[in-house]
Write a protein that holds these residues in place. Sequence first.
Motif, PDB file in Angstrom:
ATOM      1  N   GLU A   1       4.184  12.303   6.914  1.00  0.00           N
ATOM      2  CA  GLU A   1       3.717  11.132   6.092  1.00  0.00           C
ATOM      3  C   GLU A   1       4.290   9.846   6.416  1.00  0.00           C
ATOM      4  OE1 GLU A   1       3.074  11.003   1.593  1.00  0.00           O
ATOM      5  OE2 GLU A   1       2.805  12.961   2.321  1.00  0.00           O
ATOM      6  N   THR A   2       3.704   8.946   6.228  1.00  0.00           N
ATOM      7  CA  THR A   2       4.323   7.533   6.208  1.00  0.00           C
ATOM      8  C   THR A   2       3.397   6.504   5.589  1.00  0.00           C
ATOM      9  OG1 THR A   2       5.759   6.032   7.585  1.00  0.00           O
ATOM     10  CG2 THR A   2       3.513   6.807   8.527  1.00  0.00           C
ATOM     11  N   VAL A   3       4.145   5.447   5.143  1.00  0.00           N
ATOM     12  CA  VAL A   3       3.354   4.196   4.603  1.00  0.00           C
ATOM     13  C   VAL A   3       3.935   2.996   5.462  1.00  0.00           C
ATOM     14  CG1 VAL A   3       2.936   2.741   2.975  1.00  0.00           C
ATOM     15  CG2 VAL A   3       3.154   5.096   2.272  1.00  0.00           C
ATOM     16  N   ILE A   4       3.137   2.524   6.208  1.00  0.00           N
ATOM     17  CA  ILE A   4       3.403   1.064   6.931  1.00  0.00           C
ATOM     18  C   ILE A   4       2.640  -0.004   6.285  1.00  0.00           C
ATOM     19  CG2 ILE A   4       3.735   2.338   9.200  1.00  0.00           C
ATOM     20  CD1 ILE A   4       1.063   1.135  10.170  1.00  0.00           C
ATOM     21  N   THR A   5       3.178  -1.327   6.164  1.00  0.00           N
ATOM     22  CA  THR A   5       2.713  -2.265   5.749  1.00  0.00           C
ATOM     23  C   THR A   5       2.711  -3.589   6.810  1.00  0.00           C
ATOM     24  OG1 THR A   5       3.387  -1.798   3.580  1.00  0.00           O
ATOM     25  CG2 THR A   5       2.918  -3.973   3.857  1.00  0.00           C
ATOM     26  N   CYS A   6       1.861  -4.310   6.746  1.00  0.00           N
ATOM     27  CA  CYS A   6       1.380  -5.216   8.008  1.00  0.00           C
ATOM     28  C   CYS A   6       1.441  -6.469   6.801  1.00  0.00           C
ATOM     29  CB  CYS A   6       0.095  -5.189   8.495  1.00  0.00           C
ATOM     30  SG  CYS A   6      -0.135  -3.587   9.588  1.00  0.00           S
ATOM     31  N   ALA A   7       2.029  -7.412   7.069  1.00  0.00           N
ATOM     32  CA  ALA A   7       2.037  -8.803   6.366  1.00  0.00           C
ATOM     33  C   ALA A   7       1.631 -10.136   7.072  1.00  0.00           C
ATOM     34  CB  ALA A   7       3.309  -9.013   5.783  1.00  0.00           C
ATOM     35  N   MET A   8       0.805 -10.903   6.553  1.00  0.00           N
ATOM     36  CA  MET A   8       0.514 -12.161   7.168  1.00  0.00           C
ATOM     37  C   MET A   8       0.607 -13.316   6.149  1.00  0.00           C
ATOM     38  SD  MET A   8      -3.094 -11.332   9.242  1.00  0.00           S
ATOM     39  CE  MET A   8      -2.940 -12.901  10.398  1.00  0.00           C
ATOM     40  N   VAL A   9       0.787 -14.393   6.732  1.00  0.00           N
ATOM     41  CA  VAL A   9       0.772 -15.751   5.750  1.00  0.00           C
ATOM     42  C   VAL A   9      -0.164 -16.855   6.445  1.00  0.00           C
ATOM     43  CG1 VAL A   9       2.075 -17.614   5.043  1.00  0.00           C
ATOM     44  CG2 VAL A   9       3.251 -15.467   5.326  1.00  0.00           C
TER      45      VAL A   9
END
Length: 93
Positions: free
Chosen positions: A50-58
């Motif tokens: 299991e994993t949780v990835i997060t993508c971020a943008m501004v």
Amino acid sequence: MLATLTIHLHLPACASLKEKRGRIKPLISRLHREFNVSVAEMDSQDKWQETVITCAMVNSDAVTLQQSLQSVAKWVEANWEDGQIIDEKIEII
């Protein structure tokens, strides 16, 4: 404005943390390269399957952020074959 896409992934075939990282690292690199987003594994680092990835943008436009992160989510759904997507969520701050 800041927007994040959080994707919770299940990797049923992984038998070790090393194997999990070997499957997640190429996904993270590809998302960064293809979509110009910041990407990191944010949770479940100690779980094999299991994993949780997060993508971020501004960006100054919320609509652009929403559409861009929806494109990332659709790409992961269509192209990532190492497991299943358990959940995904877009937040705009």
